[in-house]
Design an enzyme around this catalytic site. Structure first.
Site, PDB file in Angstrom:
ATOM      1  N   HIS A   1      -6.053  14.561  62.202  1.00 53.34           N
ATOM      2  CA  HIS A   1      -5.227  15.772  62.364  1.00 53.34           C
ATOM      3  C   HIS A   1      -5.382  16.172  64.102  1.00 53.34           C
ATOM      4  O   HIS A   1      -4.630  16.347  64.907  1.00 53.34           O
ATOM      5  CB  HIS A   1      -5.694  16.937  61.649  1.00 53.34           C
ATOM      6  CG  HIS A   1      -5.118  18.193  62.055  1.00 53.34           C
ATOM      7  ND1 HIS A   1      -3.825  18.494  61.661  1.00 53.34           N
ATOM      8  CD2 HIS A   1      -5.375  19.343  63.217  1.00 53.34           C
ATOM      9  CE1 HIS A   1      -3.489  19.941  62.141  1.00 53.34           C
ATOM     10  NE2 HIS A   1      -4.265  20.088  63.198  1.00 53.34           N
ATOM     11  N   GLU A   2      -6.800  16.346  64.562  1.00 54.22           N
ATOM     12  CA  GLU A   2      -6.981  16.635  66.020  1.00 54.22           C
ATOM     13  C   GLU A   2      -6.478  15.670  66.837  1.00 54.22           C
ATOM     14  O   GLU A   2      -6.042  15.985  68.171  1.00 54.22           O
ATOM     15  CB  GLU A   2      -8.527  16.979  66.203  1.00 54.22           C
ATOM     16  CG  GLU A   2      -9.066  17.922  65.565  1.00 54.22           C
ATOM     17  CD  GLU A   2      -8.324  19.451  65.458  1.00 54.22           C
ATOM     18  OE1 GLU A   2      -7.874  19.658  66.357  1.00 54.22           O
ATOM     19  OE2 GLU A   2      -8.466  19.982  64.485  1.00 54.22           O
TER      20      GLU A   2
ATOM     21  N   HIS B   1      -2.930  16.305  67.792  1.00 60.47           N
ATOM     22  CA  HIS B   1      -2.536  17.159  68.846  1.00 60.47           C
ATOM     23  C   HIS B   1      -2.780  16.509  70.523  1.00 60.47           C
ATOM     24  O   HIS B   1      -2.004  16.634  71.229  1.00 60.47           O
ATOM     25  CB  HIS B   1      -3.674  18.355  68.844  1.00 60.47           C
ATOM     26  CG  HIS B   1      -3.429  19.466  67.886  1.00 60.47           C
ATOM     27  ND1 HIS B   1      -2.154  19.954  67.602  1.00 60.47           N
ATOM     28  CD2 HIS B   1      -4.284  19.647  67.040  1.00 60.47           C
ATOM     29  CE1 HIS B   1      -2.302  20.729  66.618  1.00 60.47           C
ATOM     30  NE2 HIS B   1      -3.493  20.692  66.039  1.00 60.47           N
TER      31      HIS B   1
ATOM     32  N   HIS C   1       0.141  16.056  73.210  1.00 63.58           N
ATOM     33  CA  HIS C   1      -0.055  16.230  74.392  1.00 63.58           C
ATOM     34  C   HIS C   1       0.751  15.053  75.274  1.00 63.58           C
ATOM     35  O   HIS C   1       0.999  15.337  76.128  1.00 63.58           O
ATOM     36  CB  HIS C   1      -1.616  16.398  74.906  1.00 63.58           C
ATOM     37  CG  HIS C   1      -2.020  16.943  76.136  1.00 63.58           C
ATOM     38  ND1 HIS C   1      -2.956  17.118  76.327  1.00 63.58           N
ATOM     39  CD2 HIS C   1      -0.857  17.453  77.235  1.00 63.58           C
ATOM     40  CE1 HIS C   1      -3.209  17.815  77.706  1.00 63.58           C
ATOM     41  NE2 HIS C   1      -1.633  17.998  78.183  1.00 63.58           N
TER      42      HIS C   1
END
Length: 225
Positions: free
Chosen positions: A97-98, A101, A105
């Site tokens: 999940h991280e 991100h 980006h």
């Protein structure tokens, strides 16, 4: 009208507490279930980063439970120690999940870009709003109350923008985990439980803030009549 608004805010607050309890419960449950790939959270994150052309993005372990996050300023994925080192379904779910991100980006996902641009203003506004509102109600200053509501609105807007960012990161994570064989089909249920529970906390926080904003607006308009 006001008693109803107070009731809705209280219900939303209780919903927020329940959501936090649920995310911890689901993480703890699936942290005890080993994933069949044998990957740690670090392994899954590193593999997902490399596969998406982000080999230069480091992964760092950090202390604390559920302290996982992606730092867009330093371009680093930080994973809590239970996620970084463990080989559980919960660990690889949170780790991926991280990384979602980080991918957002890289590809300039519009809502993440908007969130980054809003952050400096919201950071100031959220700190100033409570003092503006307190002073406004103490001194019966409609101007101060109005400014406080405007500043608080910025914080609410930030939370609403955060929702699609979080859901999109989870969707990216689940898609990669299935397609690249990080998990088997029967493990997808556990991944969904962990990620959906985490997303629910953002929904609850946004709901509490939105209802509080509506309550303040109702009070403001009522006092002007």
């Amino acid at each position: 009208m006001m008693p109803l608004m107070y009731l809705l805010v209280i219900i939303a607050f209780l919903f927020s507490l329940w959501a936090q309890f649920r995310v911890k419960g689901n993480f703890n449950k699936w942290a005890k279930v080993a994933n069949t790939s044998g990957m740690t959270g670090y392994d899954a994150a590193r593999r997902m980063l490399d596969a998406n052309g982000l080999g230069d993005v480091p992964i760092e372990p950090v202390r604390g439970a559920l302290s996982d996050h992606y730092d867009p300023i330093h371009r680093v994925v930080r994973l809590s120690e239970p996620v970084y080192y463990e080989r559980s379904i919960a660990a690889i779910s949170v780790a991926c999940h991280e990384v979602g991100h980080a991918i957002q980006h890289k590809v300039h996902y519009p809502m993440l870009t908007l969130r980054h641009r809003m952050f400096p203003v919201v950071n100031i506004a959220s700190g100033v709003a409570p003092f503006m509102l307190l002073a406004g109600f103490l001194f019966s200053s409609f101007n101060l109350i109005g400014l406080g509501i405007i500043f608080f609105s910025a914080a609410v807007a930030f939370q609403l923008v955060t929702l699609p960012v979080e859901f999109n990161a989870s969707n990216r994570a689940r898609q990669v985990m299935v397609e690249q064989g990080y998990i088997r089909n029967e493990e997808e249920r556990g991944v969904a439980k962990v990620l959906n529970a985490a997303a629910l906390t953002y929904v609850a926080a946004a709901l509490v803030s939105l209802l509080e904003l509506l309550r303040l607006i109702t009070m403001f308009l009522g006092n002007r009549e």
